[in-house]
Design an enzyme around this catalytic site. Structure first.
Site, PDB file in Angstrom:
ATOM      1  N   LYS A 181      65.597 -26.625  21.773  1.00 37.58           N
ATOM      2  CA  LYS A 181      65.378 -25.922  23.038  1.00 37.58           C
ATOM      3  C   LYS A 181      63.982 -25.302  23.025  1.00 37.58           C
ATOM      4  O   LYS A 181      63.745 -24.285  22.384  1.00 37.58           O
ATOM      5  CB  LYS A 181      66.410 -24.812  23.269  1.00 37.58           C
ATOM      6  CG  LYS A 181      66.408 -24.328  24.733  1.00 37.58           C
ATOM      7  CD  LYS A 181      66.957 -22.919  24.897  1.00 37.58           C
ATOM      8  CE  LYS A 181      65.901 -21.885  24.592  1.00 37.58           C
ATOM      9  NZ  LYS A 181      64.757 -21.892  25.553  1.00 37.58           N
ATOM     10  N   GLU A 256      60.245 -17.986  11.972  1.00 34.80           N
ATOM     11  CA  GLU A 256      58.802 -17.751  12.089  1.00 34.80           C
ATOM     12  C   GLU A 256      58.635 -16.802  13.263  1.00 34.80           C
ATOM     13  O   GLU A 256      58.638 -17.218  14.421  1.00 34.80           O
ATOM     14  CB  GLU A 256      58.064 -19.071  12.292  1.00 34.80           C
ATOM     15  CG  GLU A 256      56.570 -18.979  12.069  1.00 34.80           C
ATOM     16  CD  GLU A 256      55.806 -18.651  13.347  1.00 34.80           C
ATOM     17  OE1 GLU A 256      55.471 -17.448  13.519  1.00 34.80           O
ATOM     18  OE2 GLU A 256      55.571 -19.560  14.136  1.00 34.80           O
ATOM     19  N   CYS A 290      50.773 -16.230  17.507  1.00 34.43           N
ATOM     20  CA  CYS A 290      51.468 -15.323  16.588  1.00 34.43           C
ATOM     21  C   CYS A 290      50.575 -14.861  15.451  1.00 34.43           C
ATOM     22  O   CYS A 290      50.786 -13.782  14.888  1.00 34.43           O
ATOM     23  CB  CYS A 290      52.732 -15.984  16.046  1.00 34.43           C
ATOM     24  SG  CYS A 290      52.439 -17.549  15.201  1.00 34.43           S
ATOM     25  N   GLU A 387      52.935  -5.843  19.195  1.00 30.79           N
ATOM     26  CA  GLU A 387      52.075  -7.017  19.294  1.00 30.79           C
ATOM     27  C   GLU A 387      51.713  -7.269  20.758  1.00 30.79           C
ATOM     28  O   GLU A 387      52.597  -7.483  21.590  1.00 30.79           O
ATOM     29  CB  GLU A 387      52.800  -8.238  18.728  1.00 30.79           C
ATOM     30  CG  GLU A 387      51.985  -9.518  18.744  1.00 30.79           C
ATOM     31  CD  GLU A 387      52.769 -10.723  18.250  1.00 30.79           C
ATOM     32  OE1 GLU A 387      52.136 -11.715  17.867  1.00 30.79           O
ATOM     33  OE2 GLU A 387      54.023 -10.664  18.243  1.00 30.79           O
TER      34      GLU A 387
END
Length: 483
Positions: A181, A256, A290, A387
């Site tokens: 997905k 991750e 990221c 972040e």
């Protein structure tokens, strides 16, 4: 800006058991070009019946795919990489239309996705075991590596080509099947990768691509005993949620997750080089990376010069539609991302940060935000712990190495970190002291197909790519044979 022509985009489908399934009577959601703010297509949501069919097909296909010789599996993956190269322009254009990155960046993403696919093709042949002498002369122990089983893969929208190649390629190379997905924001890019795999000879059912409400999809897939492995790329919060779902069936997980990468710049570094590379990497993909460098800590004697140089370079970046050849930075993926970045900047300024460059949204069309540089940002500003996942660099000074390391390690994240110094002693100490899964010293190049990609602490566990990427889809079996 050059808007996309209406005929450039074809609405996505589902891929289940070898069939490309259009929306029909299913629920859909729009796919929006973030450069224009206009819908360019719709993506269908998988029904419960669709998911059950994908699971059944993955289980059936695994029974045969696991026994395909790794060399033959590798040939299929290499052929898929060849097809991706042939279709590079079309695939890259899809990524630019869907999530806004400059076309040049999308081409590079496709190139690296091909390289990773080829790496998986070769590394899958090296899933070696070992022979252990028995303590009795007529007994021998053999350790073998076997595919773990059907897997579920989930990933974000920021690298729709690379994430798709990485998830499906590693699973297939190990002999697993996958229900995948991708992010609903960039569905056609991921489907283009799947199309290359299918056209290269991946059998029906070995891969499925589905879309829908993320929590609904993940709960249904992970409730099934068919799924034996979960691989996720995305936020910390969602990663924790998936781990909890996976725990009920003791499924193996690779996570991750997000980061908040520090960059330590010492007085003895090549400051001009650190500036040039830092600005280039900070605003790549509009900061939606990221491992994007975000918290720049600069030693006191060089701090003022670094702030001036960073702001000057950021102010020259050409922002626009990714299809325009002159564009260096595109829009954020959607207005929600733009609004979140804007809120973080406003919070930092309200708490005393200096706005050196940018800080505003651009125009009324699309999700554009200026490349932004903040200096002297107080520790209680949200952006120091959240972040930003956007085009914002945060600059603060440090005194000595101990102070720099303390600041770099101050957050619960540990995906990537960077440092610039010419001191051999600093390099040795930094390599040991920085808490991150990937550390770049005098470089932002921390990832190749041959190297593991993953973090520590709340940035996740396990690694993708490299030999570790294949290992994540293998289990160990010990055979004791007495003759």
């Amino acid at each position: 800006m050059t808007p996309a022509a209406p005929g450039d985009y074809v609405s996505p489908t589902l891929l289940i058991d070898g069939d490309w399934i259009e929306a029909s009577e299913r629920e859909t959601q729009p796919v929006v070009n973030p450069a224009t703010g206009r819908a360019i297509g719709v993506v269908p949501h998988a029904t419960t019946a669709d998911l059950d069919r994908a699971l059944a097909a993955a289980e059936r296909a695994f029974a045969s795919w696991r026994h395909v010789n790794p060399r033959e599996r590798g040939k299929i993956l290499k052929k898929a990489a060849e097809l991706m190269r042939e279709r590079q322009e079309d695939i890259a254009r899809l990524a630019t239309l869907e999530m806004g990155k400059p076309l040049a960046e999308a081409r590079l993403e496709t190139h690296f996705a091909c390289e990773e696919m080829e790496w998986f093709a070769e590394e899958g042949r090296r899933s070696y075991g070992r022979v252990i002498p028995g303590r009795l002369h007529d007994t021998r122990f053999t350790v073998v590596r076997e595919p773990v089983g059907p897997a579920a893969g989930f990933s974000a929208w920021n690298f729709p080509i690379g994430n798709a190649a990485r998830k499906m390629g590693s699973a297939l190379a190990a002999g697993c099947t996958m229900v995948y997905k991708p992010g609903e924001e960039a569905p056609a890019s991921a489907l283009a990768v799947a199309r290359c795999l299918v056209d290269a000879g991946v059998p029906a059912g070995a891969i499925a691509v589905v879309f829908g409400v993320p929590d609904t999809i993940s709960r249904h897939l992970l409730a099934s005993p068919i799924i034996r492995k979960v691989s996720f790329t995305g936020s910390v919060a969602v990663g924790k949620h998936l781990i909890k779902l996976a725990a009920d069936g003791l499924r193996r997980t690779t996570m991750e997750l997000g980061g908040h990468a520090p960059v330590l710049v010492f007085d003895d570094a090549d400051i001009a080089n650190a500036l040039d590379m830092g600005v280039l990497r900070k605003f790549r993909n509009s900061g939606q990376v990221c491992v994007s460098p975000t918290r720049f800590y600069v030693q006191e004697a060089s701090y003022k010069h670094f702030c001036e140089g960073f702001a000057e370079r950021a102010g020259k970046i050409q922002v626009g539609d990714g299809l325009d050849a002159s564009t260096q930075m595109g829009p954020l993926v959607h207005n929600r991302r733009r609004d979140a970045v804007e809120a973080l900047v406003q919070d930092a300024v309200a708490k005393g940060a200096k706005l050196l460059s940018g800080g505003r949204r651009i125009g009324n069309d699309g999700s554009f935000f200026e490349p932004t540089v903040l200096a002297d940002v107080p520790g209680d500003a949200r952006i120091m712990s959240e972040e930003p996942f956007g085009p914002v660099a945060v600059l603060n000074p440090f005194t000595d190495l101990d102070d720099a390391v303390r600041k770099a390690n101050s957050l619960p994240y540990g995906l990537a970190a960077y440092a610039f110094t010419s001191s051999a002693a600093n390099i040795v100490r930094l390599g040991d002291a920085i808490e991150a899964g990937m550390v770049g010293i005098n470089s932002f190049n921390i990832s190749m197909p041959e190297t593991p990609f993953g973090g520590v602490k709340e940035s996740g566990h396990g690694s993708e790519v490299g030999m570790e990427g294949i290992d994540a889809f293998l289990v160990t079996k010990t055979l004791s044979v007495t003759v």
